[in-house]
Design a protein around this motif. Structure first.
Motif, short mmCIF file in Angstrom:
data_model
loop_
_atom_site.label_atom_id
_atom_site.label_comp_id
_atom_site.label_asym_id
_atom_site.label_seq_id
_atom_site.Cartn_x
_atom_site.Cartn_y
_atom_site.Cartn_z
N ALA A 63 0.83 -1.21 0.00
CA ALA A 63 0.00 0.00 0.00
C ALA A 63 0.86 1.25 0.00
CB ALA A 63 -0.92 -0.01 1.22
N GLU A 64 0.27 2.36 -0.43
CA GLU A 64 0.96 3.65 -0.45
C GLU A 64 1.16 4.14 0.98
OE1 GLU A 64 2.23 5.52 -2.81
OE2 GLU A 64 1.71 4.15 -4.44
N PRO A 65 2.41 4.37 1.41
CA PRO A 65 2.67 4.75 2.81
C PRO A 65 1.96 6.03 3.24
CG PRO A 65 4.70 4.10 1.70
CD PRO A 65 3.64 4.19 0.64
N LEU A 66 1.88 7.01 2.34
CA LEU A 66 1.25 8.28 2.71
C LEU A 66 -0.22 8.07 3.08
CD1 LEU A 66 1.38 11.32 3.03
CD2 LEU A 66 0.84 11.54 0.59
N LEU A 85 -4.64 1.11 -1.71
CA LEU A 85 -4.52 -0.13 -2.49
C LEU A 85 -4.69 0.09 -3.98
CD1 LEU A 85 -6.53 -2.50 -0.13
CD2 LEU A 85 -4.05 -2.38 -0.38
N GLY A 86 -4.89 1.36 -4.37
CA GLY A 86 -5.02 1.67 -5.79
C GLY A 86 -6.40 1.43 -6.36
N HIS A 87 -7.44 1.46 -5.51
CA HIS A 87 -8.82 1.26 -5.96
C HIS A 87 -9.70 2.41 -5.43
CE1 HIS A 87 -8.21 -2.81 -7.57
NE2 HIS A 87 -7.42 -3.00 -6.52
N PRO A 88 -9.61 3.59 -6.03
CA PRO A 88 -10.40 4.72 -5.52
C PRO A 88 -11.90 4.48 -5.67
CG PRO A 88 -9.39 5.25 -7.64
CD PRO A 88 -8.80 3.94 -7.21
N ILE A 89 -12.65 4.93 -4.65
CA ILE A 89 -14.11 4.84 -4.67
C ILE A 89 -14.68 6.16 -4.19
CG2 ILE A 89 -14.17 2.33 -4.30
CD1 ILE A 89 -14.72 2.88 -1.32
N PRO A 90 -15.94 6.47 -4.56
CA PRO A 90 -16.58 7.69 -4.04
C PRO A 90 -16.81 7.59 -2.53
CG PRO A 90 -17.76 6.82 -5.95
CD PRO A 90 -16.79 5.76 -5.52
N ALA A 108 -10.09 -6.70 0.22
CA ALA A 108 -8.78 -6.18 0.63
C ALA A 108 -8.91 -4.85 1.36
CB ALA A 108 -7.88 -6.01 -0.60
N GLY A 109 -9.75 -3.95 0.84
CA GLY A 109 -9.94 -2.65 1.49
C GLY A 109 -10.59 -2.79 2.86
N THR A 110 -11.58 -3.69 2.95
CA THR A 110 -12.24 -3.92 4.24
C THR A 110 -11.28 -4.49 5.27
OG1 THR A 110 -14.39 -4.25 3.16
CG2 THR A 110 -14.12 -5.15 5.37
#
Length: 344
Positions: free
Chosen positions: A53-56, A252-257, A304-306
């Motif tokens: 995942a992106e550290p920031l 995780l590279g999966h943007p959602i609204p 994965a996000g959950t």
């Protein structure tokens, strides 16, 4: 034995029920161990996701979770300030951490962490009546915010064309629970010390509330401005939780609204409240992942996000929450000096 003595014998102070607290802590300790063993795969997945995942975004998610503890503490502080028993926020945040930990490990419709809240506040020097008021008003504020956001979730699902009769039924069932718990607290507060039927007194939620609600000052429970303030603090829990899920998906590279994250957060929370599986095993994950999948998020990404969100809300606070909970139970199990009951 007189009727008044019978009432007193039936309703000992919550802080005097050390044997109950000890059993609760024992169950909690075993629960943590079982939870860790059964969810070891999820913990490994959480570690793997942290690596890619992106550290920031991970730092942002951690900061957002810190806000949840501050929000809960601020709600209590509003009540304590109004009761002229103020405590600094930094002394309340550890109590919030241990309470949210217990609520996650033993959901019981959100009642898991309330067993020790009053005693922890009393230990910090708060008069018992003010501590009880903080408990009752936090219950009212939490379930008021929860109920409003559940309706908002249903409206958003309707706008997405996903509001099925089954989902409407689930939300309706939850609304009954959301109204029943604070309503029960207020009803017990109004009826005073009159005895209940043995069946009701042995219900876990009734048993917890029965020992404390009568001690809350009525003026605090009637303060509409205070209730709105506490409700706003509890509303932040759900909004920040949705924002954390959104950030986890970004990491995780999966943007959602945000609306999608909000629906998933509320869906998971409702399932967890209605299905109080011991230690919350999978109930939130199922609800959140199902909602994300329903709204078009690929199931692997939704899961994965959950799981990453649960890592921040449960795994990272696990050790400090358990340590703080252990200290809380040690405090409760200390013998309290009995005081003569003053009759006006």
């Amino acid at each position: 034995m007189t009727g008044g003595e019978k009432k007193t014998a039936k309703r000992p102070k919550l802080g005097e029920t050390g044997h109950l607290s000890g059993r609760f802590f024992g169950v909690l300790g075993v629960g943590v161990l079982v939870f860790a063993v059964l969810n070891f795969g999820d913990l490994q997945s959480f570690g793997a996701m942290l690596q890619r995942a992106e550290p920031l975004w991970l730092l942002v998610a951690a900061a957002l979770q810190g806000i949840t503890y501050a929000s809960v503490s601020l709600g209590w502080k509003l009540v304590l300030d109004k009761a002229r028993s103020p405590l600094p926020l930094f002394r309340l945040i550890p109590v919030a951490l241990s309470k949210l930990f217990a609520d996650s490990m033993i959901p019981a419709a959100g009642m898991g962490g309330n067993l020790l809240l009053v005693d922890r506040l009393v230990t910090l020097g708060v008069p018992r009546g003010a501590a009880v008021a903080a408990l009752i008003l936090s219950l009212i504020g939490y379930y008021a915010a929860f109920a409003v956001f559940a309706i908002v979730m249903l409206v958003l699902l309707w706008m997405h064309g996903k509001a099925t009769p089954l989902l409407a039924g689930v939300v309706t069932a939850f609304l009954l629970v959301a109204l029943a718990i604070p309503g029960l607290a207020l009803w017990l507060r109004r009826r005073g010390s009159r005895p209940l039927s043995p069946f009701l007194e042995h219900l876990p939620i009734v048993h917890t509330l029965l020992h404390v609600v009568g001690e809350a000052p009525a003026r605090l429970l009637r303060d509409k401005t205070l209730i709105l303030g506490v409700t706003a603090c509890n509303a932040a829990l759900f909004l920040v939780g949705a924002a954390t899920l959104l950030v986890c998906m970004l990491a995780l590279g999966h943007p959602i609204p945000f609306s999608t994250a909000f629906i998933a957060m509320m869906g998971g929370s409702i399932v967890a409240a209605l299905a109080p599986v011991p230690m919350g095993l999978g109930s939130f994950e199922v609800g959140s992942t199902a909602m994300l999948g329903l709204l078009g998020v690929p199931v692997p990404a939704a899961l994965a996000g959950t799981l990453l969100l649960r890592g921040f809300t449960l795994w990272l606070p696990l050790l400090p929450g358990f340590v703080l909970m252990k200290g809380a139970f040690r405090s409760v199990r200390r013998p309290h000096r009995s005081k003569a009951l003053k009759v006006d």
